[in-house]
Design an enzyme around this catalytic site. Structure first.
Site, short mmCIF file in Angstrom:
data_model
loop_
_atom_site.label_atom_id
_atom_site.label_comp_id
_atom_site.label_asym_id
_atom_site.label_seq_id
_atom_site.Cartn_x
_atom_site.Cartn_y
_atom_site.Cartn_z
N ALA A 8 -6.81 -10.25 -2.51
CA ALA A 8 -6.61 -9.69 -1.16
C ALA A 8 -5.79 -8.41 -1.24
O ALA A 8 -6.12 -7.41 -0.60
CB ALA A 8 -5.94 -10.72 -0.26
N GLY A 189 4.74 3.16 -17.55
CA GLY A 189 3.43 3.71 -17.18
C GLY A 189 2.29 2.83 -17.67
O GLY A 189 2.26 1.64 -17.42
N ASP A 210 11.12 -2.35 -4.59
CA ASP A 210 10.50 -3.67 -4.73
C ASP A 210 9.21 -3.49 -5.54
O ASP A 210 8.31 -2.78 -5.12
CB ASP A 210 10.19 -4.23 -3.33
CG ASP A 210 9.41 -5.53 -3.37
OD1 ASP A 210 9.42 -6.21 -4.42
OD2 ASP A 210 8.78 -5.88 -2.36
N THR A 212 6.96 -5.72 -6.22
CA THR A 212 5.87 -6.64 -5.88
C THR A 212 4.57 -5.88 -5.65
O THR A 212 4.54 -4.90 -4.91
CB THR A 212 6.21 -7.44 -4.60
OG1 THR A 212 7.49 -8.00 -4.76
CG2 THR A 212 5.19 -8.53 -4.34
N ALA A 213 3.51 -6.35 -6.32
CA ALA A 213 2.16 -5.81 -6.15
C ALA A 213 1.96 -4.40 -6.71
O ALA A 213 0.95 -3.77 -6.43
CB ALA A 213 1.70 -5.88 -4.69
N ALA A 214 2.92 -3.92 -7.51
CA ALA A 214 2.72 -2.61 -8.14
C ALA A 214 1.46 -2.65 -9.01
O ALA A 214 0.67 -1.70 -9.04
CB ALA A 214 3.92 -2.24 -9.00
N GLY A 215 1.28 -3.78 -9.70
CA GLY A 215 0.11 -3.93 -10.57
C GLY A 215 -1.18 -3.94 -9.77
O GLY A 215 -2.18 -3.33 -10.17
N ASP A 216 -1.18 -4.64 -8.64
CA ASP A 216 -2.38 -4.68 -7.79
C ASP A 216 -2.73 -3.27 -7.30
O ASP A 216 -3.89 -2.87 -7.25
CB ASP A 216 -2.16 -5.59 -6.56
CG ASP A 216 -2.00 -7.05 -6.96
OD1 ASP A 216 -2.56 -7.44 -8.01
OD2 ASP A 216 -1.33 -7.79 -6.23
#
Ligand code: ATP
Length: 267
Positions: A8, A189, A210, A212-216
């Site tokens: 999502a 990076g 934060d 959170t969700a950097a990878g997404d």
């Protein structure tokens, strides 16, 4: 309470960047299912292939200790009930990209990837969350992209320096037969291995609020740019840009930038 799920989040990330995006999955006809679908619709994600079953909608409880370390307890709920062929049947001929994550069952991921490869569609495999996976079952994927802990879970090697990045990238490429191996390396990076050359691409400096969700966010932006330009380095540069903006903001899908925000951001 926050909206989430890797699929999502990545779907919202793609939609914010201007891609016409459809999510395949399952929720139940309950409060949590309605909230998730509402948020996806609000972000212009097509949810016509998110099926509804009687079971409860999946939920993850995230516990954060005083030092910021987290533990996540996942209840898969309705999403674990998708069967491989009903998911793969949602892959139309006219799509440009199939993006999958390992929060979906292995047999479903494998069936969807192999169907898309057969149809000549670009495929990107985000290897989150960290767990073992029979990568050999997916043959002909375009880009495989784990983060550091996912790389360790899949290869036994933590990518801490150039030597271990290369070693792990080679193993991932051999096992999955992916054209490109892109490792997400947090504040360092990312790296790209194409079978001949290893490129390290440093992150853009950012004030971290934060992660959170950097990878997404990275995966969504990288995959979209690759589909548009066919250039893996331009794609990873876009991923690094999007990731550095995401870590400077609070929230999961709420921190995903739009295409204009990336264009106008002072890196
Ligand atoms: P998460 O699980 O928090 O969503 P991840 O572990 O999957 O993230 P990371 O490798 O931490 O993914 O981050 C993804 C990308 O975001 C990196 O490849 C990089 O481009 C960017 N990024 C992450 N941390 C930073 C940082 N501190 N400064 C700048 N960019 C960052």
């Amino acid at each position: 309470y926050a909206n989430g799920g890797k699929g999502a989040n990545q779907a919202v990330g793609l939609s914010r960047l201007g891609a016409q995006t459809k999510l395949i999955g399952k929720v139940a006809d309950d409060e949590n299912g309605k909230k998730l679908l509402g948020n996806l619709r609000y972000n212009n994600v097509d949810v016509s292939d998110v099926l509804t079953t009687g079971k409860q909608t999946g939920l993850a409880a995230i516990i954060i200790d005083g030092e910021g370390r987290n533990r996540i307890v996942v209840y898969e709920g309705a999403n674990a009930e998708i069967n491989p062929s009903e998911a793969a049947d949602c892959i139309d001929d006219n799509i440009d990209l199939l993006l999958v994550q390992f929060e979906t069952r292995e047999d479903v991921v494998v069936e969807c990837i192999n169907r898309a490869v057969k149809q000549g569609i670009t495929t990107v495999v985000d290897c989150g969350p960290a767990k073992p996976f029979t990568l050999e079952k997916m043959q002909g994927i375009t880009i495989i992209t784990p983060n550091e802990s996912e790389t360790k879970a899949l290869t036994g090697i933590f990518p801490e320096n150039e030597e271990t990045i290369l070693k792990a990238s080679k193993i991932l490429r051999e096992r999955s037969k992916a054209k490109f191996t892109v490792l997400k390396l947090g504040e360092r990076g990312c790296s790209v291995w194409d079978g001949n050359n290893l490129h390290l691409m440093p992150a853009y400096k950012s004030k971290v609020v934060d992660t959170t969700a950097a990878g997404d966010c990275f995966t969504a932006a990288m995959a979209l740019e690759f589909v548009r330009s066919g250039d893996i380095y331009a794609a990873c540069d876009m991923g690094n840009r999007a990731g550095s903006i995401a870590v400077s903001r609070m929230g999961a899908d709420a921190s995903m930038p739009t295409a204009d925000e990336i264009k106008n951001f002072k890196f």
